[in-house]
Design a protein around this motif. Structure first.
Motif, mmCIF file in Angstrom:
data_model
loop_
_atom_site.group_PDB
_atom_site.id
_atom_site.type_symbol
_atom_site.label_atom_id
_atom_site.label_comp_id
_atom_site.label_asym_id
_atom_site.label_seq_id
_atom_site.Cartn_x
_atom_site.Cartn_y
_atom_site.Cartn_z
ATOM 1 N N ASP A 153 -3.412 -3.977 -7.957
ATOM 2 C CA ASP A 153 -3.980 -5.066 -8.162
ATOM 3 C C ASP A 153 -4.207 -5.636 -9.415
ATOM 4 O OD1 ASP A 153 -6.128 -7.063 -8.260
ATOM 5 O OD2 ASP A 153 -7.795 -5.901 -7.348
ATOM 6 N N ARG B 148 -12.338 -13.747 -8.220
ATOM 7 C CA ARG B 148 -11.989 -12.267 -8.856
ATOM 8 C C ARG B 148 -11.178 -12.318 -10.191
ATOM 9 N NH1 ARG B 148 -7.581 -10.245 -6.167
ATOM 10 N NH2 ARG B 148 -8.498 -7.921 -6.630
ATOM 11 N N THR C 154 -5.911 -4.504 -0.601
ATOM 12 C CA THR C 154 -6.681 -3.217 -1.301
ATOM 13 C C THR C 154 -6.506 -1.925 -0.720
ATOM 14 O OG1 THR C 154 -8.466 -3.624 0.182
ATOM 15 C CG2 THR C 154 -8.791 -4.729 -1.971
ATOM 16 N N ALA D 184 -14.891 -9.534 -13.937
ATOM 17 C CA ALA D 184 -14.744 -8.108 -13.426
ATOM 18 C C ALA D 184 -14.792 -7.162 -14.286
ATOM 19 C CB ALA D 184 -13.451 -7.810 -12.671
ATOM 20 N N HIS E 109 -10.178 -18.225 -4.060
ATOM 21 C CA HIS E 109 -10.197 -16.971 -3.553
ATOM 22 C C HIS E 109 -10.025 -15.895 -5.006
ATOM 23 C CE1 HIS E 109 -9.414 -13.176 -1.792
ATOM 24 N NE2 HIS E 109 -8.181 -13.074 -2.199
ATOM 25 N N TYR E 110 -8.798 -16.147 -5.441
ATOM 26 C CA TYR E 110 -8.616 -15.724 -6.644
ATOM 27 C C TYR E 110 -9.381 -15.993 -7.938
ATOM 28 C CZ TYR E 110 -4.552 -13.730 -4.522
ATOM 29 O OH TYR E 110 -4.050 -13.101 -3.716
ATOM 30 N N ASP F 70 -7.269 -6.675 -11.512
ATOM 31 C CA ASP F 70 -8.233 -5.593 -12.204
ATOM 32 C C ASP F 70 -7.728 -4.509 -13.444
ATOM 33 O OD1 ASP F 70 -9.793 -3.162 -12.605
ATOM 34 O OD2 ASP F 70 -10.411 -3.220 -10.765
#
Length: 432
Positions: free
Chosen positions: A292, A349, A43, A354, A345-346, A295
């Motif tokens: 990223d 996300r 990030t 999101a 973890h992914y 997103d």
């Protein structure tokens, strides 16, 4: 938060330059290689390296996207990155991709599909973020993970599903299958089974656009090409050759690396000397950008700049989208090599979750609006399955069509029978 915080923007690197600023430690320590690779889950922004004297002549070509993205800022909460219409379009496209692929898994295990089927779950932000900004005349070149790219470009779900079923109503009349989607109407120039083989085709498409505009004087030809490929391709010779050619001729192409961190069962960190693929762009005088890839809004902002730059005739861009696939390499892969903590973890996300959160928090739509989209997509995918299941198989006479230059197929006689069944044909005495 500025848009630039979503990206890393590369300048040509000096040979004796110190390592770039490490990415943030938002991954569990057990997933990081010894002494901390700067890769995985970034990030933070890299420090752009200063230009060496020898590469100063390339400054204008390299800085264009960097400066444009760095200057783009969200100045107030009321100044949103997307409108309500754009948000719903992005959400619907991503839900379509996810639902379609989930249905493909069901149909594969029911024996409706054959061969290898590679699903796109988890990577939807990349396809949607880039392709929904293109025009119908723009070209998309994909890999073997091509279903969702085709859907984003506008190929009807019925045609894609029928192709997966091997039916005559598919976008390739049932002859392409999962890894070889193609649509002349929507300028999807193919999925390609071998890594890297689509990149020269994409480079050729971009050359065609430039030739038509500059040589044939078609002033309205501002078409661009998107070349999608994975991290495993970034060490392939064709990749480097085409980067050089695209930069040399300032071709209107965007090289989109969908870095899902794994090339089948090989970790990206083990397979390349420098895992930061975006750095390879400046070596050829083009901008290199890291974004990223989980997103869609960050991907979309970078895509806007890169596509706009290509349309203006300012040349190619290399964009590395750090993303993740939620399933195994293919439906034949039990997915036992990746660490469960990495997958978790992914998964946390999820790009669709999101975007949904962003839409609701900014009052772009209601929960009911989004539920209506899910209902619409469920019906669309069910219809695609029914259509594909009821469609006919390709006729036997189609087997040798599109193999030879003869429109009828060299192996098919005027009466529709196979020439190879004529004894005179194998004796070399048949009239051709």
């Amino acid at each position: 938060m500025s848009v630039s915080s979503a990206t890393n923007l590369a300048q040509p690197l000096q040979l004796n330059n110190a390592a770039a600023t490490p990415r943030s430690n938002d991954m569990p320590s057990l997933l990081l290689p010894p002494k901390a690779s700067s890769f995985l889950g970034s990030t933070r922004k890299f420090r752009p390296t200063s230009l060496s004297h020898s590469s100063a002549h390339r400054r204008s070509a390299v800085v264009a996207v960097s400066e444009a993205v760095k200057k783009k800022k969200v100045q107030a909460s009321s100044n949103l990155l997307i409108t309500k219409e754009e948000g719903l379009e992005l959400y619907e496209d991503m839900v379509l991709g996810r639902s379609f692929e989930d249905m493909c898994a069901q149909m594969y295990y029911r024996g409706k599909m054959f061969g290898f089927v590679h699903l796109y779950n988890g990577q939807e932000a990349v396809s949607t973020g880039f392709i929904k900004l293109t025009k119908k005349e723009d070209s998309v070149v994909s890999t073997y993970r091509d279903h969702v790219h085709s859907l984003s470009k506008g190929v009807p779900a019925r045609e894609v599903m029928s192709e997966l079923f091997g039916k005559a109503t598919g976008c390739c009349r049932g002859q392409g299958g999962s890894m070889h989607m193609f649509s002349k109407e929507y300028n999807v120039l193919g999925g390609f089974a071998f890594i890297g083989e689509g990149i020269p085709v994409a480079t050729g498409a971009a050359f065609s656009s430039k030739y038509r505009r500059e040589v044939m004087k078609q002033a309205d030809c501002d078409h661009v090409t998107l070349a999608f490929f994975g991290d495993g391709t970034a060490n392939n010779g064709q990749f480097f050759e085409c980067l050089n050619m695209a930069a040399l001729w300032k071709l209107p192409i965007i090289f989109v690396v969908e870095n899902n961190l794994w090339a089948i069962g090989m970790s990206h960190l083990r397979a390349t000397s420098d895992p930061e693929i975006w750095k390879k762009g400046p070596a050829f005088g083009m901008p290199g950008v890291h974004v990223d890839g989980m997103d869609v809004l960050k991907v979309r902002e970078v895509a806007k700049e890169a596509i706009g730059r290509a349309r203006r005739g300012e040349g190619p861009t290399l964009v590395e989208c750090e993303t993740y696939r939620f399933r195994g390499h293919s439906l034949a892969d039990p997915d036992e090599l990746r660490d469960p903590a990495e997958k978790a973890h992914y998964a946390a996300r999820d790009p669709i979750t999101a975007l949904k959160k962003y839409i609701l928090e900014n009052n772009l739509a209601t929960e009911q609006d989004l539920k209506a989209i899910h209902k619409k997509i469920d019906e669309l995918v069910e219809d695609a399955v029914e259509f594909a299941d009821e469609s006919p198989l390709p006729p036997r006479s189609q087997l040798l069509e599109n193999v030879f230059a003869d429109p009828k197929g060299f192996g098919i006689g005027p009466d529709g029978s196979y020439r190879c069944e004529d004894p005179k044909f194998t004796q070399g005495t048949a009239h051709v």
